[in-house]
Scaffold this motif. Structure first.
Motif, PDB file in Angstrom:
ATOM      1  N   GLY A  29     -30.151   0.050 -11.793  1.00  0.00           N
ATOM      2  CA  GLY A  29     -29.198  -1.037 -11.851  1.00  0.00           C
ATOM      3  C   GLY A  29     -28.381  -1.111 -10.578  1.00  0.00           C
ATOM      4  O   GLY A  29     -28.287  -0.151  -9.827  1.00  0.00           O
ATOM      5  N   ALA A  32     -21.914  -0.650  -8.013  1.00  0.00           N
ATOM      6  CA  ALA A  32     -20.737  -1.442  -7.683  1.00  0.00           C
ATOM      7  C   ALA A  32     -20.475  -1.341  -6.190  1.00  0.00           C
ATOM      8  O   ALA A  32     -20.618  -0.287  -5.582  1.00  0.00           O
ATOM      9  CB  ALA A  32     -19.534  -0.930  -8.470  1.00  0.00           C
ATOM     10  N   THR A  73     -26.407   7.981 -12.698  1.00  0.00           N
ATOM     11  CA  THR A  73     -26.494   6.908 -13.697  1.00  0.00           C
ATOM     12  C   THR A  73     -27.824   6.949 -14.430  1.00  0.00           C
ATOM     13  O   THR A  73     -27.893   6.721 -15.642  1.00  0.00           O
ATOM     14  CB  THR A  73     -26.299   5.539 -13.028  1.00  0.00           C
ATOM     15  N   ARG A  77     -27.868   7.211 -18.490  1.00  0.00           N
ATOM     16  CA  ARG A  77     -28.476   6.138 -19.288  1.00  0.00           C
ATOM     17  C   ARG A  77     -29.581   6.687 -20.183  1.00  0.00           C
ATOM     18  O   ARG A  77     -29.727   6.272 -21.343  1.00  0.00           O
ATOM     19  CB  ARG A  77     -29.017   5.047 -18.370  1.00  0.00           C
ATOM     20  N   LEU A  90     -20.384   0.052 -18.250  1.00  0.00           N
ATOM     21  CA  LEU A  90     -21.221   0.669 -17.221  1.00  0.00           C
ATOM     22  C   LEU A  90     -20.997   0.040 -15.849  1.00  0.00           C
ATOM     23  O   LEU A  90     -21.150   0.698 -14.820  1.00  0.00           O
ATOM     24  CB  LEU A  90     -22.695   0.557 -17.617  1.00  0.00           C
ATOM     25  N   GLU A  91     -20.600  -1.218 -15.848  1.00  0.00           N
ATOM     26  CA  GLU A  91     -20.363  -1.897 -14.569  1.00  0.00           C
ATOM     27  C   GLU A  91     -19.144  -1.345 -13.832  1.00  0.00           C
ATOM     28  O   GLU A  91     -18.952  -1.605 -12.636  1.00  0.00           O
ATOM     29  CB  GLU A  91     -20.189  -3.408 -14.791  1.00  0.00           C
ATOM     30  N   HIS A  92     -18.331  -0.555 -14.525  1.00  0.00           N
ATOM     31  CA  HIS A  92     -17.133   0.035 -13.903  1.00  0.00           C
ATOM     32  C   HIS A  92     -17.319   1.526 -13.627  1.00  0.00           C
ATOM     33  O   HIS A  92     -16.345   2.261 -13.509  1.00  0.00           O
ATOM     34  CB  HIS A  92     -15.915  -0.167 -14.811  1.00  0.00           C
ATOM     35  N   ARG A  93     -18.571   1.965 -13.499  1.00  0.00           N
ATOM     36  CA  ARG A  93     -18.829   3.399 -13.360  1.00  0.00           C
ATOM     37  C   ARG A  93     -18.300   3.975 -12.044  1.00  0.00           C
ATOM     38  O   ARG A  93     -18.063   5.176 -11.946  1.00  0.00           O
ATOM     39  CB  ARG A  93     -20.319   3.695 -13.498  1.00  0.00           C
ATOM     40  N   TYR A 129     -18.316   7.446 -16.815  1.00  0.00           N
ATOM     41  CA  TYR A 129     -19.086   6.728 -17.824  1.00  0.00           C
ATOM     42  C   TYR A 129     -18.412   6.892 -19.178  1.00  0.00           C
ATOM     43  O   TYR A 129     -17.687   7.867 -19.414  1.00  0.00           O
ATOM     44  CB  TYR A 129     -20.517   7.281 -17.913  1.00  0.00           C
TER      45      TYR A 129
END
Length: 256
Positions: A29, A32, A73, A77, A90-93, A129
């Motif tokens: 993925g 960020a 990650t 996951r 998860l987008e703020h990991r 996470y």
């Protein structure tokens, strides 16, 4: 105080092997993006500052962390899938560069003898996470997810189980060190109710930790947080969850 009896995970090698296969099928993925570094120093709320040299060191740390995050990650996951967890946020990991600088500057102010390299070396939540389960699946889910993490060679560096405390934050915050990059990262294990309470109280916590916040205001903010967490149900057995037992030999690293 938490019960002294701990629950440690025991899972079969077949499940671990299946989790490894899952990891190989996953994509990491998009990571960020870090904010571009400032040419000079940095200024934040409450009079927090970093000089140009220290600011540049944090920017370098951000770049290294962004690179290390990809393999971390992947592991997290796959552990989530193996344990039936729902990854949350998860987008703020990756902690933002500005948030990292605020944390470093606060530590330097509170501990003048430290240098920026020492602070950065101890940061455990630059990569973080959250995994969550419904109450009935929580205890087994945490045991499985943490055992999978350990089986891949991630060293458990922190295990803060506050489900049994009478007031304040409820949840399980864990710290890990990745085997290849040495990157420290945090995994929080929550239920939907404890995650909601954590989100609602986050702004209160952020204000509480500012150097400019008065003692009286800090006490008020803590009372409001305590009230919110007091309403969170404790999943069966959650207060007895202990850290995973390290395997005799870790599984082969997934190819990421």
């Amino acid at each position: 105080m938490t019960n002294s009896t701990t629950t440690t995970p025991t899972i079969g090698r077949g499940l671990l092997t299946a989790a490894l296969a899952t990891a190989l099928a996953l994509g990491a993925g998009p990571a960020a993006a870090a904010a571009p570094g400032d040419a000079g120093g940095w200024k934040g709320e409450g009079g927090l500052t970093l000089n140009a040299a220290d600011n540049a060191k944090v920017d370098t740390y951000v770049d290294r962390t962004k690179e290390a995050e990809r393999s971390v990650t992947w592991d997290v996951r796959a552990a989530a899938l193996a344990s039936g967890a729902e990854p949350a946020g998860l987008e703020h990991r990756l902690k933002s560069p500005d948030s990292l600088k605020r944390k470093v500057a606060t530590s330097l102010r509170e501990h003048p003898g430290q240098n920026v390299e020492g602070v950065l070396a101890q940061l455990g939540d630059a990569v973080r996470y959250t995994l969550q389960w419904q109450d009935g699946a929580y205890t087994d889910g945490v045991a499985t997810a943490s055992a999978v993490q350990s089986a891949w060679g991630n060293d458990n560096t922190k295990w803060s189980n506050t489900w049994g405390r009478s007031s304040g934050y409820k949840g399980l915050n864990t710290g890990w060190r990745a085997p290849r990059s040495g990157q420290l990262f945090e995994v929080r294990f929550h239920t939907p109710a404890s995650k909601h309470a954590q989100e609602v109280t986050h702004l209160l916590y952020e204000e509480q930790r500012l150097p400019s916040t008065t003692p009286a205001r800090k006490k008020e903010l803590q009372a409001r947080q305590d009230a919110m967490f007091a309403a969170v149900p404790v999943p069966p057995g959650a207060d007895r969850l202990g850290p995973p037992v390290s395997p005799a030999a870790p599984l082969p690293a997934s190819a990421h």
